[in-house]
Design a protein around this motif. Sequence first.
Motif, PDB file in Angstrom:
ATOM      1  N   LEU A  36       4.158  -0.473 -10.496  1.00 53.81           N
ATOM      2  CA  LEU A  36       4.551   0.922 -10.668  1.00 53.81           C
ATOM      3  C   LEU A  36       3.535   1.871 -10.024  1.00 53.81           C
ATOM      4  O   LEU A  36       3.904   2.944  -9.534  1.00 53.81           O
ATOM      5  N   ALA A  37       2.286   1.488 -10.021  1.00 58.29           N
ATOM      6  CA  ALA A  37       1.257   2.341  -9.416  1.00 58.29           C
ATOM      7  C   ALA A  37       1.467   2.505  -7.919  1.00 58.29           C
ATOM      8  O   ALA A  37       1.088   3.536  -7.341  1.00 58.29           O
ATOM      9  N   THR A  38       2.074   1.500  -7.294  1.00 57.66           N
ATOM     10  CA  THR A  38       2.310   1.613  -5.848  1.00 57.66           C
ATOM     11  C   THR A  38       3.340   2.705  -5.528  1.00 57.66           C
ATOM     12  O   THR A  38       3.406   3.178  -4.390  1.00 57.66           O
ATOM     13  N   LEU A  39       4.137   3.105  -6.523  1.00 66.61           N
ATOM     14  CA  LEU A  39       5.082   4.193  -6.290  1.00 66.61           C
ATOM     15  C   LEU A  39       4.371   5.523  -6.040  1.00 66.61           C
ATOM     16  O   LEU A  39       4.953   6.452  -5.476  1.00 66.61           O
ATOM     17  N   MET A  40       3.126   5.618  -6.483  1.00 67.13           N
ATOM     18  CA  MET A  40       2.382   6.866  -6.337  1.00 67.13           C
ATOM     19  C   MET A  40       1.716   6.984  -4.972  1.00 67.13           C
ATOM     20  O   MET A  40       1.158   8.035  -4.658  1.00 67.13           O
ATOM     21  N   ILE A  41       1.738   5.921  -4.174  1.00 65.14           N
ATOM     22  CA  ILE A  41       1.102   5.955  -2.863  1.00 65.14           C
ATOM     23  C   ILE A  41       2.108   6.492  -1.852  1.00 65.14           C
ATOM     24  O   ILE A  41       3.179   5.903  -1.651  1.00 65.14           O
ATOM     25  N   PRO A  42       1.827   7.602  -1.185  1.00 65.35           N
ATOM     26  CA  PRO A  42       2.772   8.139  -0.193  1.00 65.35           C
ATOM     27  C   PRO A  42       2.956   7.170   0.967  1.00 65.35           C
ATOM     28  O   PRO A  42       2.029   6.453   1.363  1.00 65.35           O
TER      29      PRO A  42
END
Length: 522
Positions: free
Chosen positions: A358-364
């Motif tokens: 889920l944290a990878t969703l925050m990477i543009p």
Amino acid sequence: MRHSVLATRLMIYSALVLGAVVFAMPFVWMGATSVKVDRELFTRELTIFPMAPRPRPVSPYIDEDYYPSAQGPHRDAVLAHLIHRVRRMGFAFPPDVDRADAETQLARGLFDRLRRILPDAQWQGPVSALLAAADKAVDRKMVAETFTRIDRRLILGPLRARTLDLVEYVLDDSETTIAYDFRTTDRRTWTRTVPLEFDPATLQRLQLNLHPDDTWHRLYLTVETAGRRYVAERPVVLVNFDWIVLTWRPPNPDDRSLTRAKTWITLVPAGTSTVTVPRQMRLTFELRRSSLLRAWGEKIALNYRRVLDYIPFWRYVKVSLVLVLLNVVLTLLSCSLVAYAFARLRWPGRDFCFALMLATLMIPAQVTMIPHFLIWRYLGLYNTLVPLWLPSAFGVPFYIFLLRQFMKGIPTDLEDAARIDGAGFLRIYAYVILPLVRPSLTAIAIFTFLASWNDFLGPLIYLSDQRLYPLAFGLFAFSLEAGNNPTLTMAASLLMTLPVIVIFFFTQRYFIQGITMTGLKA
């Protein structure tokens, strides 16, 4: 109470209809623009729908639609004065047009030009001063230019030929006005016989300067030389009224080129000919009348035919379909497997891995764009389609999250019953879980289809070979090549948009069901 319910329903349905109209307007505008001819785009008044074609039975003629009306102060007095002004000037009208009609339309055209030239204060003043200013502004050059805009005639101009060694020859440098009357016949035929200074076997192309008369009739060409006969694969539609250059070519490898715009009409072999005189060519032009229905069909198909000639459209569609199929299949397979592991299997570090995903969703995406490009280039996969579909095999975090939420709402009793019957993890996944998450899989498939079908940035980064272009990027290259022509761009865009509209129309129930049920199960 009953009236209140009816009023509420009426408001809801009215809002739905209004919303449908608002959202449909861009597509209506796109479709209407795609069937317009170029001159309809550059008018002083904004029009949404295209002009109706008018197949005139007689040519030459005076076009009364170019200046349909003349509006302004002192209209009648100025129009009458302009007619007398043209007569005093001694302007020579062609003998093959109706003089009274020509004078009326010419006066309207001059009035229209004067409205744009003379200041408003001049129009609000005395009529005598206005007529004096009109006499000063209207000269022979303005009259000739205005008449040219309303005079419609079919003119065959110079005829040129080019050989395979790129030598140009002028076969006929005359200009011939073709008069016809389709009130008694449906066809008009005429021929040109020209001597050749080269071997006909070395002919690369024929070019003819043509002035169409905007009648939407169809012009066919037959070429006979050296005992062989060729016919044009399709006719030329007499649309617009500006000089154009028509090109015909015998069959050649460029007809199948994937990187070259086809701006010519192919001459197809059609048997033998009676023209056996060495170095002589006979050209037969046949003009066929178009009905109003046929003219509408030609107008609707005109820009779409030009798009298919300018770009390898079906090649782009094939590449896009391959990418869509690979992306959809790999995305559904990888995301459902990962989501199944997160939702139904217990293993050490599961929750940590899920939080990390889920944290990878925050990477543009812009942050990883350059590293991804460097990796694919290092692997030797630049300028291939692999970077556009292989990442789907590793899953998409957002889709994995959607499927996990859906799977967590499935009762464990079903899984336990399958396990009692001897089913393993993969069998439970294939025969129990997947059928139950079908709505979410359908929604994800639609999302993936749209993302892959409309993908522009990926091909822009990873592709340089035009033969590998998908449709979205191919249309961008086409818009640059066509000089940002709005009619051609809208026609190409509509061809690209139609599959999306059709697929969503047939799958909207599953799409909405997948989204809503996923939200409920969360």
